[in-house]
Design an enzyme around this catalytic site. Sequence first.
Site, PDB file in Angstrom:
ATOM      1  N   ASP A  26       0.867  -1.182   0.000  1.00  0.00           N
ATOM      2  CA  ASP A  26       0.000   0.000   0.000  1.00  0.00           C
ATOM      3  C   ASP A  26       0.901   1.229   0.000  1.00  0.00           C
ATOM      4  OD1 ASP A  26      -3.158   0.613   0.941  1.00  0.00           O
ATOM      5  OD2 ASP A  26      -1.737   2.223   1.334  1.00  0.00           O
ATOM      6  N   ASN A  28     -10.545   6.829   7.778  1.00  0.00           N
ATOM      7  CA  ASN A  28     -10.427   5.393   7.460  1.00  0.00           C
ATOM      8  C   ASN A  28     -11.035   4.509   8.556  1.00  0.00           C
ATOM      9  OD1 ASN A  28      -6.979   5.902   6.431  1.00  0.00           O
ATOM     10  ND2 ASN A  28      -8.816   6.066   5.197  1.00  0.00           N
ATOM     11  N   LEU A  29     -11.052   5.020   9.789  1.00  0.00           N
ATOM     12  CA  LEU A  29     -11.233   4.130  10.944  1.00  0.00           C
ATOM     13  C   LEU A  29     -12.635   3.524  11.042  1.00  0.00           C
ATOM     14  CD1 LEU A  29      -9.182   6.046  13.665  1.00  0.00           C
ATOM     15  CD2 LEU A  29      -8.394   4.460  11.921  1.00  0.00           C
ATOM     16  N   GLN A  30     -13.606   4.165  10.428  1.00  0.00           N
ATOM     17  CA  GLN A  30     -14.992   3.667  10.427  1.00  0.00           C
ATOM     18  C   GLN A  30     -15.088   2.261   9.821  1.00  0.00           C
ATOM     19  OE1 GLN A  30     -15.883   3.963   6.981  1.00  0.00           O
ATOM     20  NE2 GLN A  30     -18.106   3.752   6.875  1.00  0.00           N
ATOM     21  N   ARG A  31     -14.201   1.926   8.912  1.00  0.00           N
ATOM     22  CA  ARG A  31     -14.294   0.603   8.266  1.00  0.00           C
ATOM     23  C   ARG A  31     -12.964  -0.128   8.205  1.00  0.00           C
ATOM     24  NH1 ARG A  31     -13.641   4.652   5.138  1.00  0.00           N
ATOM     25  NH2 ARG A  31     -12.385   4.612   3.272  1.00  0.00           N
ATOM     26  N   CYS A  72     -12.093  -8.997 -19.440  1.00  0.00           N
ATOM     27  CA  CYS A  72     -13.171  -9.681 -20.180  1.00  0.00           C
ATOM     28  C   CYS A  72     -14.531  -9.161 -19.718  1.00  0.00           C
ATOM     29  CB  CYS A  72     -13.134 -11.184 -19.933  1.00  0.00           C
ATOM     30  SG  CYS A  72     -11.780 -12.069 -20.712  1.00  0.00           S
ATOM     31  N   CYS A 112     -15.468   6.536  -2.679  1.00  0.00           N
ATOM     32  CA  CYS A 112     -15.981   6.434  -1.301  1.00  0.00           C
ATOM     33  C   CYS A 112     -16.144   7.799  -0.661  1.00  0.00           C
ATOM     34  CB  CYS A 112     -15.011   5.627  -0.442  1.00  0.00           C
ATOM     35  SG  CYS A 112     -14.902   3.930  -0.907  1.00  0.00           S
TER      36      CYS A 112
HETATM   37 ZN   LIG Z   1      -9.684 -11.223 -20.570  1.00  0.00          ZN
END
Ligand SMILES: [Zn+2]
Length: 362
Positions: free
Chosen positions: A67, A75-78, A179, A192
């Site tokens: 990351d 961020n902390l809510q989830r 695809c 978000c």
């Molecule tokens: Zn493909």
Amino acid sequence: MSRYGVEGFSDEELEYYSRQMVLREMGLNGQRRLKEKRACVVGLGGLGSIISTQIASMGIGHLRIVDRDIVEISNLQRQHLYGVDVIGLPKVEAAANRLRRLNPFIEIEPQPISLNPMTVERILEGVDVVLDGLDRMAPRYVLNRACLKLGIPYIYGAAITNVGNTSTIIPGETACLECFQGGLDDASLPTCAVVGVNPSIVNIIASIQVSEALRILLGRRPNLANILLFCDLDSMTFERISLMRAERCPACGGVSPQPPQPFEEVEEICGREGRRVFIVNPREERRLNMEKLEHVLASMGFNIYKRGELGITFTAPKGFRGSILKSGVSILEGIGDRDEALRLSHKIIDENLDSIKNKHLI
Ligand SMILES: [Zn+2]
């Protein structure tokens, strides 16, 4: 007490995994198999927090977490891997510390880097499965293509508002991401920060991703091969959509040459409180010395907000905030434009490179 109670497991480990080893599909053999495997979680936001917690505590032998972001209060809510005490630290560092406490019997490898065409193959090196915790399509397409090339199973997942979807991509066998969901432009997709995200849907999608990864790692057929599972908590529906490989897929169809994937030196990401946020990616990975970087930043008049082993967050008046990761990634918030972000990043890191005797800026 014997250190190794049963064939490679200490008594403590056997007890740690005892409620899982009695599962019919796991057993001692499954647990051993899991211990020999390596997984990679890319993105440690909502999905990645749950994925890494579950797969670490279930006993994957080696977990690489990737990351390029910093923990923020929003961020902390989830993102339940983090608490208020680690705001300002790189997510990989906070996550690694937490996961090592959660399961000291496995190896955790934090990588504070951006996933892009230049880094992706190194990110995937030697792993048996990769789990998607990303929040944008552009890096997912890079990941999808690299997994196809390297033959690594890729567990796709995404969640926003109250909906989410997930599918398991087996290179050469199933439909790949392009695809069934190719050609999406992040600029046209909701984020978000704008439309919100319900922690429940994040937990559901992430848990299903882990369940799929476990099946692969234990040598079983994944349930979501050629299936896109679409979950909607508003209507509480779970829909299985059949997928097929697209003959003319630009990633796996083999009918047209793959267009080159550009490396973005400067990316603008979803802003926080109306301020523009830029990420500046190094053209090659740095190994910056955080102590020396702290001196450089202080000498430039910045206030150090948080210094970790893998990154520093600093502030300046007028709402500016920046973070520099050990890899050389800069996250600059409250700055005018791309050029200004690039100039500031080069100025900070260039000076630091001198002090660590690395003469090569680019
Ligand atoms: Zn493909």
